[in-house]
Enzyme design. Structure first.
Site, short mmCIF file in Angstrom:
data_model
loop_
_atom_site.label_atom_id
_atom_site.label_comp_id
_atom_site.label_asym_id
_atom_site.label_seq_id
_atom_site.Cartn_x
_atom_site.Cartn_y
_atom_site.Cartn_z
N GLY A 160 0.78 -1.14 0.10
CA GLY A 160 0.08 0.00 -0.20
C GLY A 160 0.83 1.16 0.10
O GLY A 160 2.06 1.41 -0.46
N GLU A 161 0.39 2.29 0.66
CA GLU A 161 1.03 3.48 0.81
C GLU A 161 1.56 4.20 -0.48
O GLU A 161 2.48 5.07 -0.73
CB GLU A 161 2.08 3.70 1.99
CG GLU A 161 3.35 2.78 1.63
CD GLU A 161 4.29 2.76 2.68
OE1 GLU A 161 5.47 2.93 2.49
OE2 GLU A 161 4.02 2.36 3.80
#
Length: 338
Positions: free
Chosen positions: A304-305
């Site tokens: 993610g991120e």
């Protein structure tokens, strides 16, 4: 600046989508045919150049300014044990972003992309959506506008990503509510829960969908009922980017889940979006297929991120560099005939 003054304004923006510049795209195709290479030999790099030409309105597109926008939010549904980590980790990771120590810091720098992190009310998680809407109408509208605010007209590309303990549960719920079919195919390990944890997530989502079953299935209502602030912010950024003609590079499953309710209402919303990668979260491949998005990369990433989108941004830069800097057959005095 508030981009969507009301729910109706957001819905109108989703319904009335601008198109790319067909003339600029056509000119880019002509240029591709004139470059010193066999036709089609650069594969999807050629397609990317034409895609960006259409959205940037110029035959030789460029990435002078790109931004990665990472949104963070906390989820009330975590009280059901759907994550391997506590909600406090969200704020800890936001601090890590601020200190430059996360993967997205290194990867966005490597891709030549400025980084913006927006934390949305981390001390006040969304409601437990098994027995209430995750957000009130005003909260969801605010999150949409917080996302829209990061998109500026002079951006050549925006990368979107998220951070939020419990948000793979929200993502699966959004997909299950947006598309026909059961819950099971949308649920994966997320932060690393075991088989029992996956079963628990499925049961929690099924209860949530049953609770909200009679509610309207508009994009706004789906986002506010089973989404999260950070996911709604991504949805707002996607719609605002379309208004401004800014191409969007999507990250993994949770990021892409923000477009699921939008696409269920207006499938054309994916037209300015590129899937940066296909994550290892099992629902992502299924979601990309339903959206008609072919990912640039498949590297078994599931962080993610915005990390996968940042890696893919280097592919985009390569595509536009080849398109802009290669010589034509005439310029290089190379015969174009076989």
């Amino acid at each position: 600046m508030t981009c969507f003054l009301s729910i109706e304004a957001f819905e109108a923006a989703l319904a009335e989508l601008r198109d790319p510049d067909a003339h600029a795209a056509a000119d880019a195709r002509v240029r591709q045919a004139e470059l010193t290479k066999p036709a089609g030999s650069l594969g999807r790099l050629e397609d990317l150049a034409i895609f960006f030409a259409g959205w940037q309105g110029r035959a030789r597109p460029r990435i002078a300014r790109a931004r990665a926008a990472i949104f963070a939010g906390n989820h009330g549904v975590t009280i059901h044990g759907v994550s391997a980590f506590p909600p406090s980790v969200t704020a800890q990771m936001v601090a890590n972003f601020a200190n430059g120590g996360a993967a997205i810091n290194a990867l966005s720098e490597a891709a030549g992309v400025e980084l913006t992190v927006v934390a949305l009310d981390l001390k006040r998680p969304t409601a437990d959506f098994t027995n209430a809407p995750a957000m009130a109408e005003a909260e969801c509208l605010d999150a949409l506008n917080r996302g829209a605010a990061v998109v500026e007209a002079d951006l050549d590309l925006i990368l979107l990503g998220e951070m939020g303990i419990g948000n793979s549960t929200a993502a699966a719920a959004l997909c299950a509510r947006s598309f026909a079919g059961g819950v099971t195919g949308w649920v994966g390990p997320g932060t690393g829960v075991d088989g029992h944890g996956v079963a628990r997530k499925i049961e929690v989502i099924e209860r949530a969908l049953a609770f909200h079953g009679a509610a309207p299935r508009s994009a706004f209502e789906t986002l506010r009922r089973v989404g999260g602030r950070e996911i709604a912010a991504i949805a707002g950024a996607i719609v605002r980017a379309r208004q401004l003609g800014v191409p969007v590079l999507l990250d993994g499953f949770i990021c892409t889940s923000a477009i699921a309710p939008l696409a269920a209402e207006n499938p054309a919303i994916v037209g300015h979006c590129i899937a940066g990668h296909c994550s290892a979260e099992p629902g992502h491949k299924r979601l990309l297929a339903l959206l008609g998005l072919d990912p640039l990369l498949s590297l078994d990433m599931r962080l993610g991120e915005g990390s996968g989108a940042a890696v893919a941004a280097n592919i985009v830069r390569s595509a536009l560099a080849a398109h802009d800097r290669m010589a034509t057959f005439a310029e290089a005095q190379v015969s174009a005939s076989l």
